[in-house]
Scaffold this active site. Structure first.
Site, PDB file in Angstrom:
ATOM      1  N   GLY A   1       0.680  -1.141   0.000  1.00 19.99           N
ATOM      2  CA  GLY A   1       0.000   0.000   0.000  1.00 19.99           C
ATOM      3  C   GLY A   1       0.741   1.244   0.000  1.00 19.99           C
ATOM      4  O   GLY A   1       1.080   1.618   0.899  1.00 19.99           O
ATOM      5  N   SER A   2       0.983   1.870  -1.129  1.00 18.16           N
ATOM      6  CA  SER A   2       1.603   3.237  -0.975  1.00 18.16           C
ATOM      7  C   SER A   2       1.329   4.055  -2.224  1.00 18.16           C
ATOM      8  O   SER A   2       1.102   3.521  -3.297  1.00 18.16           O
ATOM      9  CB  SER A   2       3.114   3.154  -0.757  1.00 18.16           C
ATOM     10  OG  SER A   2       3.441   2.359   0.367  1.00 18.16           O
TER      11      SER A   2
END
Length: 767
Positions: A235-236
């Site tokens: 997640g980024s």
């Protein structure tokens, strides 16, 4: 000691002012801390800079550093008890210590000197008269000395097995439940079509594995379970804006890394300067240098997880006693050894480690004839990632930075960069083995030799983009390149929603500037909420509270705002629909499969949460056991209707839990930093995500946010989710949380005149 009060916490804080005599330095080092306690270190020789960073890391994060090292080396259960035992056993099976010592021995002179200087700084703090963190008193423990190779262990642990291994284990466990024809549906949503990172803004359809290609793997997996199957019937965020598109005439670089919320934060804000470089960015406590996010006065860089397939899982075939394993058609000895871990409050645990030519066994019992082994880029061969860190301090532009990262392999990244010459660029920084695309779907037969690695994809062949025509680069864990790329890189990745929304916002913001970044960081529009709204609009009217709930959701704008109640209803509905999918498909019971027990485990509800939107979009009801989606949605609405309405921010409020608060509940109120209500969800740019199996509270999100004004560095900003200090009782333990929760940032001071004017404390380390 099992009682902690505010007085004890303050007494455990180290002095941060004055002059300290510190053996091991060549010259004095000045440490200035700004209003947020962020350290700005100024040294002379390079070795002194890394020494000082080790010293300051230990000042602020010593307990975290040692616990991370213990987790890396299979010793965390000595402190944390039985809950940490399985993770300890896994890293012992993987041979973490041997791999880290091997890599350290192979490093070049600059990297080894960096690691040794850093370790000397940590040990200098241990030898000082400063009080130890309060956690040592709780545990009745003493810190152990730091060695250079320990930093490699810390870095390796933080990216441990991220990515493809969990998807392969999930589909393998699901295969006997849903059958070969449906296992391909168990992938994360693609949003209809994947948005690509390279070329920026392009879209592409996914490759779907041909069942006949996967047939040997499917047959072998089913046979290993004593089942027969029909083989014919599986997640980024970050972004860069070029100078022609920005409001400053300079590049702008921004983003936020998403991870599970761990206390303390895996990142810390630091500024390190010496005669050779002057860098500011996010450091990893326990590690010298700036591996992920920083600028050195000439080039700024940041990363997201690229989801390259760097882990292969093999189904192994053993003789009855497990002594020999089949390899390329021949029986060869399996390497075996016994190990023991200590467990707080329990007897030590003994376990066997079995290694095959493909890698260590991670699941199953060789004595039962079959087991799963792992071959991972993170362990299989010598890694020289740490050789990149000294080179990155000297990079002068984007191209130079990309060359400096040649050989990086500990974890795969979308490395996005911008320089003062006006260039922006994106490189996939990773080591990826060459092998067939079918390896991305399921564990492959390990006994044939047909799925062995065939060398490496060269650094020069990894996807990259420099100064794209539109002047925009966006990555958000979405697919990097189309599946017709010459090399196999990836099967699974995150949906394109965050990337698409960031790109939309950037295109709608001519003259984008650093002041515009926070609004994108905090964007809460959920495309899947809009998808659910479409399905609800097509539904026949219901009765009573279920119809009232449907009407509320139809009137909602799809924004996961903290102060709205509709997001709470939406998440409750989506979780209920995911439970129905899990039950009617039979996949809810797959969580008990031993292959999913590899620490930290795979939860079917979490996997199906991500799969659900694609099934809805395609109206694919094959996993609903005869139901249509209309029936399932109606049942979900009736299940959750009538619940008390609560603002999403309260429902979604995370709990930041210190690793010792469960062991010492009387101290939890002081160890656990407070959390404010927050918005966002898994699909929004404000990616405060929930874990569907656990509930609606945010379980992960942005550990930090940042924006670099490339060339006007003092106009840059950043924030972390609690504070720069990992010491409970420090005024900087949680002083950035309110800004983080509101998607605001604080100044990233870089020019030394600015730093001195803003300094709230000064400390000098003197040899």
């Amino acid at each position: 000691m099992d009682v902690v009060d505010a007085r004890r916490l303050r007494a455990a804080l180290p002095p941060l002012e004055g002059v300290l005599e510190v053996p091991g330095l060549a010259a004095p080092v000045e440490i200035l801390r700004d209003a947020h306690g962020i350290p700005h270190l100024r040294a002379g020789p390079t070795g002194d800079a890394w020494f000082a960073l080790g010293f300051v890391h230990a000042q602020d994060r010593l307990f975290q550093m040692e616990l991370t090292r213990r987790r890396a080396l299979g010793r965390a259960a000595e402190w944390l008890g039985p809950g940490a035992a399985e993770a300890d056993i896994l890293v012992r099976r993987l041979g973490m210590e041997a791999a880290c010592r091997r890599d350290h021995a192979a490093l070049g002179e600059a990297a080894r000197a960096m690691l040794e200087s850093y370790a000397a700084g940590v040990n200098a703090f241990l030898a000082s008269d400063a009080p130890l963190p309060v956690e040592y008193a709780l545990l009745e423990a003493r810190p152990e000395p730091w060695e250079g190779w320990h930093s490699i262990a810390v870095m390796r642990r933080l990216g441990l097995l991220m990515g493809s291994v969990w998807f392969k284990l999930w589909r393998a466990a699901a295969l006997p439940v849903v059958g070969a024809a449906r296992v391909g549906a168990l992938r994360y949503d693609d949003g209809g079509r994947d948005l690509l990172c390279i070329p920026p803004g392009a879209e592409a359809a996914r490759f779907e594995a041909e069942l006949e290609v996967l047939a040997p793997a499917i047959r072998a997996l089913l046979e290993s379970l004593g089942l027969q199957g029909d083989e014919t019937g599986g997640g980024s965020n970050n972004w860069a804006v070029g100078p022609a598109r920005s409001g400053t005439g300079r590049p702008v670089l921004a983003g936020d890394p998403h991870r599970v919320f761990e206390i303390p934060n895996m990142y810390a804000q630091h500024h390190v300067a010496c005669d050779a470089f002057d860098m500011i960015g996010l450091t990893v406590p326990g590690v010298p240098g700036f591996p992920h996010f920083a600028q050195n006065g000439r080039v700024a860089y940041c990363v997201t997880h690229a989801f390259m397939d760097i882990h292969d899982v093999f189904l192994e075939r053993f003789e009855a006693d497990g002594a020999r394993v089949m390899q390329a058609g021949e029986w060869v000895p399996a390497r075996r050894r016994e190990e023991t871990i200590a467990v707080r409050g329990e007897a030590p645990r003994r376990f066997e480690v079995v290694e095959t030519p493909n890698g260590p066994v991670i699941a199953g019992d060789a004595r039962h004839g079959t087991a799963l082994s792992l071959r991972s880029v993170q362990f299989a061969e010598t890694d020289l990632s740490f050789d990149c860190l000294p080179r990155m301090t000297r990079a002068t532009n984007v191209e130079d930075l990309f060359e400096a990262t040649r050989g990086w392999g500990l974890i795969d990244h979308n490395l996005v960069a911008a320089d003062t010459e006006g260039h922006i660029g994106h490189l996939v920084r990773a080591r990826v083995p060459r092998r067939g695309r079918q390896s991305g779907w399921l564990p492959m037969p390990g006994w044939t030799g047909e799925h062995a690695w065939r060398g490496w994809i060269a650094h020069d062949d990894m996807p990259r983009a420099i100064d794209p025509e539109e002047g925009l680069i966006v990555t958000a864990n979405n697919r990097v390149v189309a599946d017709d790329h010459p090399d196999y890189l990836c099967t699974d990745c995150h949906p394109p929603y965050r990337a698409a929304r960031i790109l939309e916002r950037l295109r709608g913001t001519p003259g984008f500037g650093p002041e515009d970044a926070a609004a994108i960081h905090g964007d809460t529009l959920s495309p899947n909420a809009l998808l659910f709204r479409e399905r609800l609009a097509a539904l026949a009217p219901l009765e009573g509270e279920a119809e009232a709930l449907r009407q509320r959701l139809l009137a909602w704008d799809g924004r996961m705002s903290a102060d709205a109640t509709a997001p709470t209803d939406y998440v409750a509905l989506r979780r209920a629909l995911t439970r129905i999918l899990a039950e009617r498909s039979g996949l809810g019971g797959a969580g008990g499969h031993p292959w999913l027990a590899v620490a930290p485990g795979v939860a079917p509800m979490n996997q199906l949460w991500w799969t659900l939107p694609n099934l809805l979009r395609r109206n694919d009801a094959a996993l609903l056991d005869g139901w249509r989606w209309e029936e399932a949605i109606g049942a979900a609405l009736r299940e959750v209707a009538g619940a008390a309405e609560q603002p999403w921010g309260e429902t979604h409020r995370p709990r930041f839990a210190h690793p010792l608060s469960a062991l010492f509940p009387a101290a939890a109120a002081l160890l656990d930093p407070p959390a404010l209500p927050i918005g966002g969800d898994n699909d929004t740019v404000l990616a405060n995500g929930l874990l569907a199996a656990s509930g609606p509270a945010a379980g992960y999100g942005a550990l930090a946010r940042y924006v670099f004004d490339v060339g006007d560095w003092d106009n840059s900003r950043w924030v972390v989710f609690h504070g720069v200090s990992g010491r409970p009782g420090s005024p900087h333990y949680a002083d950035q949380h309110a800004d983080w929760a509101a998607a605001r940032m604080v100044p990233m001071l870089y020019g030394w005149d600015s730093v001195r004017q803003a300094a709230r404390s000064r400390q000098v380390l003197r040899p």
